[in-house]
Design a protein around this motif. Structure first.
Motif, PDB file in Angstrom:
ATOM      1  N   HIS A 175       0.311 -20.140   7.991  1.00 47.41           N
ATOM      2  CA  HIS A 175       0.481 -20.213   9.438  1.00 47.41           C
ATOM      3  C   HIS A 175      -0.712 -19.544  10.101  1.00 47.41           C
ATOM      4  N   GLN A 176      -1.644 -20.348  10.558  1.00 49.76           N
ATOM      5  CA  GLN A 176      -2.837 -19.862  11.244  1.00 49.76           C
ATOM      6  C   GLN A 176      -3.567 -18.794  10.421  1.00 49.76           C
ATOM      7  N   GLY A 177      -3.719 -19.065   9.121  1.00 49.19           N
ATOM      8  CA  GLY A 177      -4.464 -18.176   8.246  1.00 49.19           C
ATOM      9  C   GLY A 177      -3.644 -17.068   7.605  1.00 49.19           C
ATOM     10  N   ARG A 178      -2.397 -16.897   8.014  1.00 54.71           N
ATOM     11  CA  ARG A 178      -1.530 -15.891   7.393  1.00 54.71           C
ATOM     12  C   ARG A 178      -0.629 -16.577   6.369  1.00 54.71           C
ATOM     13  N   VAL A 179      -0.591 -16.020   5.160  1.00 58.38           N
ATOM     14  CA  VAL A 179       0.150 -16.645   4.060  1.00 58.38           C
ATOM     15  C   VAL A 179       1.553 -16.048   3.980  1.00 58.38           C
ATOM     16  N   HIS A 180       2.550 -16.935   3.915  1.00 57.75           N
ATOM     17  CA  HIS A 180       3.952 -16.567   3.736  1.00 57.75           C
ATOM     18  C   HIS A 180       4.438 -17.192   2.437  1.00 57.75           C
ATOM     19  N   ARG A 181       5.184 -16.419   1.647  1.00 58.14           N
ATOM     20  CA  ARG A 181       5.813 -16.950   0.436  1.00 58.14           C
ATOM     21  C   ARG A 181       7.320 -16.694   0.513  1.00 58.14           C
ATOM     22  N   LEU A 182       8.103 -17.755   0.329  1.00 56.50           N
ATOM     23  CA  LEU A 182       9.555 -17.658   0.360  1.00 56.50           C
ATOM     24  C   LEU A 182      10.117 -18.095  -0.979  1.00 56.50           C
ATOM     25  N   TRP A 183      10.989 -17.269  -1.553  1.00 57.81           N
ATOM     26  CA  TRP A 183      11.704 -17.623  -2.761  1.00 57.81           C
ATOM     27  C   TRP A 183      13.145 -17.983  -2.371  1.00 57.81           C
ATOM     28  N   LEU A 184      13.605 -19.175  -2.727  1.00 61.08           N
ATOM     29  CA  LEU A 184      14.980 -19.591  -2.463  1.00 61.08           C
ATOM     30  C   LEU A 184      15.769 -19.654  -3.763  1.00 61.08           C
ATOM     31  N   ASP A 185      17.024 -19.216  -3.706  1.00 60.25           N
ATOM     32  CA  ASP A 185      17.886 -19.322  -4.877  1.00 60.25           C
ATOM     33  C   ASP A 185      18.498 -20.719  -4.948  1.00 60.25           C
ATOM     34  N   ASP A 186      19.436 -20.924  -5.866  1.00 61.65           N
ATOM     35  CA  ASP A 186      20.000 -22.251  -6.057  1.00 61.65           C
ATOM     36  C   ASP A 186      20.944 -22.672  -4.939  1.00 61.65           C
ATOM     37  N   ARG A 187      21.238 -21.744  -4.014  1.00 61.46           N
ATOM     38  CA  ARG A 187      22.008 -22.107  -2.818  1.00 61.46           C
ATOM     39  C   ARG A 187      21.080 -22.388  -1.639  1.00 61.46           C
ATOM     40  N   ASP A 241       0.810  -1.212   0.000  1.00 65.14           N
ATOM     41  CA  ASP A 241       0.000   0.000   0.000  1.00 65.14           C
ATOM     42  C   ASP A 241       0.850   1.272   0.000  1.00 65.14           C
ATOM     43  N   ASP A 242       2.168   1.137  -0.203  1.00 68.62           N
ATOM     44  CA  ASP A 242       3.024   2.315  -0.365  1.00 68.62           C
ATOM     45  C   ASP A 242       2.848   2.836  -1.783  1.00 68.62           C
ATOM     46  N   THR A 243       2.167   3.964  -1.936  1.00 65.74           N
ATOM     47  CA  THR A 243       1.831   4.454  -3.267  1.00 65.74           C
ATOM     48  C   THR A 243       3.056   4.887  -4.060  1.00 65.74           C
ATOM     49  N   ASP A 244       4.144   5.306  -3.369  1.00 72.48           N
ATOM     50  CA  ASP A 244       5.331   5.739  -4.102  1.00 72.48           C
ATOM     51  C   ASP A 244       6.286   4.584  -4.385  1.00 72.48           C
ATOM     52  N   HIS A 245       5.968   3.385  -3.856  1.00 69.94           N
ATOM     53  CA  HIS A 245       6.745   2.169  -4.114  1.00 69.94           C
ATOM     54  C   HIS A 245       8.204   2.287  -3.674  1.00 69.94           C
ATOM     55  N   GLY A 273      -7.543  -2.817   9.003  1.00 67.38           N
ATOM     56  CA  GLY A 273      -8.174  -4.003   8.441  1.00 67.38           C
ATOM     57  C   GLY A 273      -7.930  -4.214   6.965  1.00 67.38           C
ATOM     58  N   THR A 274      -7.293  -3.238   6.295  1.00 68.97           N
ATOM     59  CA  THR A 274      -7.018  -3.356   4.869  1.00 68.97           C
ATOM     60  C   THR A 274      -5.967  -4.435   4.620  1.00 68.97           C
ATOM     61  N   PRO A 275      -6.205  -5.334   3.654  1.00 69.46           N
ATOM     62  CA  PRO A 275      -5.184  -6.347   3.364  1.00 69.46           C
ATOM     63  C   PRO A 275      -3.950  -5.709   2.721  1.00 69.46           C
ATOM     64  N   LEU A 305      19.039 -20.291  -0.309  1.00 66.27           N
ATOM     65  CA  LEU A 305      18.996 -19.111   0.557  1.00 66.27           C
ATOM     66  C   LEU A 305      17.872 -18.186   0.091  1.00 66.27           C
ATOM     67  N   PRO A 306      17.180 -17.529   0.999  1.00 68.00           N
ATOM     68  CA  PRO A 306      16.043 -16.677   0.628  1.00 68.00           C
ATOM     69  C   PRO A 306      16.481 -15.437  -0.157  1.00 68.00           C
ATOM     70  N   VAL A 307      15.752 -15.142  -1.217  1.00 64.90           N
ATOM     71  CA  VAL A 307      15.962 -13.897  -1.956  1.00 64.90           C
ATOM     72  C   VAL A 307      14.732 -12.987  -1.877  1.00 64.90           C
ATOM     73  N   ARG A 308      13.605 -13.552  -1.496  1.00 70.13           N
ATOM     74  CA  ARG A 308      12.399 -12.729  -1.286  1.00 70.13           C
ATOM     75  C   ARG A 308      11.478 -13.440  -0.305  1.00 70.13           C
ATOM     76  N   VAL A 309      10.826 -12.645   0.530  1.00 72.35           N
ATOM     77  CA  VAL A 309       9.789 -13.145   1.432  1.00 72.35           C
ATOM     78  C   VAL A 309       8.593 -12.212   1.324  1.00 72.35           C
ATOM     79  N   GLU A 310       7.414 -12.773   1.153  1.00 71.96           N
ATOM     80  CA  GLU A 310       6.173 -11.997   1.171  1.00 71.96           C
ATOM     81  C   GLU A 310       5.278 -12.524   2.279  1.00 71.96           C
ATOM     82  N   VAL A 311       4.638 -11.599   2.972  1.00 72.90           N
ATOM     83  CA  VAL A 311       3.688 -11.972   4.015  1.00 72.90           C
ATOM     84  C   VAL A 311       2.401 -11.186   3.791  1.00 72.90           C
ATOM     85  N   ASP A 312       1.285 -11.893   3.652  1.00 71.35           N
ATOM     86  CA  ASP A 312      -0.027 -11.253   3.540  1.00 71.35           C
ATOM     87  C   ASP A 312      -0.599 -11.070   4.941  1.00 71.35           C
ATOM     88  N   ARG A 313      -1.053  -9.880   5.237  1.00 68.61           N
ATOM     89  CA  ARG A 313      -1.605  -9.600   6.564  1.00 68.61           C
ATOM     90  C   ARG A 313      -2.613  -8.470   6.455  1.00 68.61           C
TER      91      ARG A 313
END
Length: 230
Positions: A169-181, A53-57, A196-198, A183-191
């Motif tokens: 995890h208890q209704g909260r969605v986590h997405r992890l991207w792992l590289d070829d080692r 929700d950061d409009t300036d990204h 109350g805005t998603p 190791l995480p390169v991105r994590v997203e969490v929906d909350r």
């Protein structure tokens, strides 16, 4: 014979897996068991975080993580100030808008865990929260029994091969991207935001094992939390 010749040609051309490529986790248990140790072995990483929700990204927080065995040092920088957690001690450089007064020449505040003064007591919970907030596993490894792996797939990210894991995890969605080692390169969490805005928090990790530093601020610029005046 033809198969052998083709394989030999591929090897001669260098068409083999990268030497640092590892077997990626297949199950949730493998992922949450092995990932913390891989991060400790890498030692350091830089990160950049933003909200959907950061409009300036623009990044809302930048920082670094540094492991020393099981101890994790954290450094973050945002509009709310700069925070360093190192060897169990919390250091804050407050923004100019903060309505407190520090001793002359001091720009940082040091808070010891368990201190009872007003400033430190308000920061005590942050000691553990910082680690849970910025470590790529987001505390899921400590709650593995309540986590479900719902998807694992190859997902190119910024032109690079990665594997994405979607966990609930208890209704909260986590997405992890792992590289070829692995190791995480991105994590997203929906909350949900406070209203109350998603929203989705996205944190990108880079330069694993690089020269990221998490250091205490200069002692001559640092005061104790009990010296803060309201």
């Amino acid at each position: 014979m033809r198969v052998i010749m083709v394989c030999a040609a591929l090897l001669a051309a260098g068409c083999t897996a990268a030497p640092d490529r590892v077997a990626l986790p297949v199950t949730k248990d493998e992922l949450l068991r092995d990932l913390p140790q891989r991060m400790r072995d890498a030692g350091t990483v830089r990160f950049t975080s933003r909200r959907s929700d950061d409009t300036d990204h623009r990044p809302s927080t930048t920082g670094a993580l540094r492991w020393d065995g099981d101890d994790l040092g954290v450094s973050t920088d945002s509009a709310g100030g700069t925070t360093v957690l190192l060897d169990g001690v919390l250091y804050d450089r407050l923004p100019p808008t903060t309505d407190v007064t520090l001793p002359p020449g001091k720009t940082w505040v040091r808070s010891e865990r368990g201190a009872t003064d007003r400033f430190a007591a308000g920061r005590d919970a942050l000691h553990d929260a910082l680690r849970a907030l910025w470590t790529p596993t987001r505390g899921l490894d400590a709650a593995a029994g309540q986590v479900t792996l719902t998807e694992r797939s190859d997902q190119p990210l910024d032109g690079e091969h990665t594997t994405r894991y979607t966990l609930d995890h208890q209704g909260r969605v986590h997405r992890l991207w792992l590289d070829d080692r692995a190791l995480p390169v991105r994590v997203e969490v929906d909350r949900a935001a406070q209203d109350g805005t998603p929203v989705t928090d996205t944190t990108d990790y880079r330069d694993w094992g690089g020269d990221a530093a998490v250091t205490a601020p200069p002692a001559d610029q640092t005061c104790g939390s009990a010296e803060v005046r309201y």
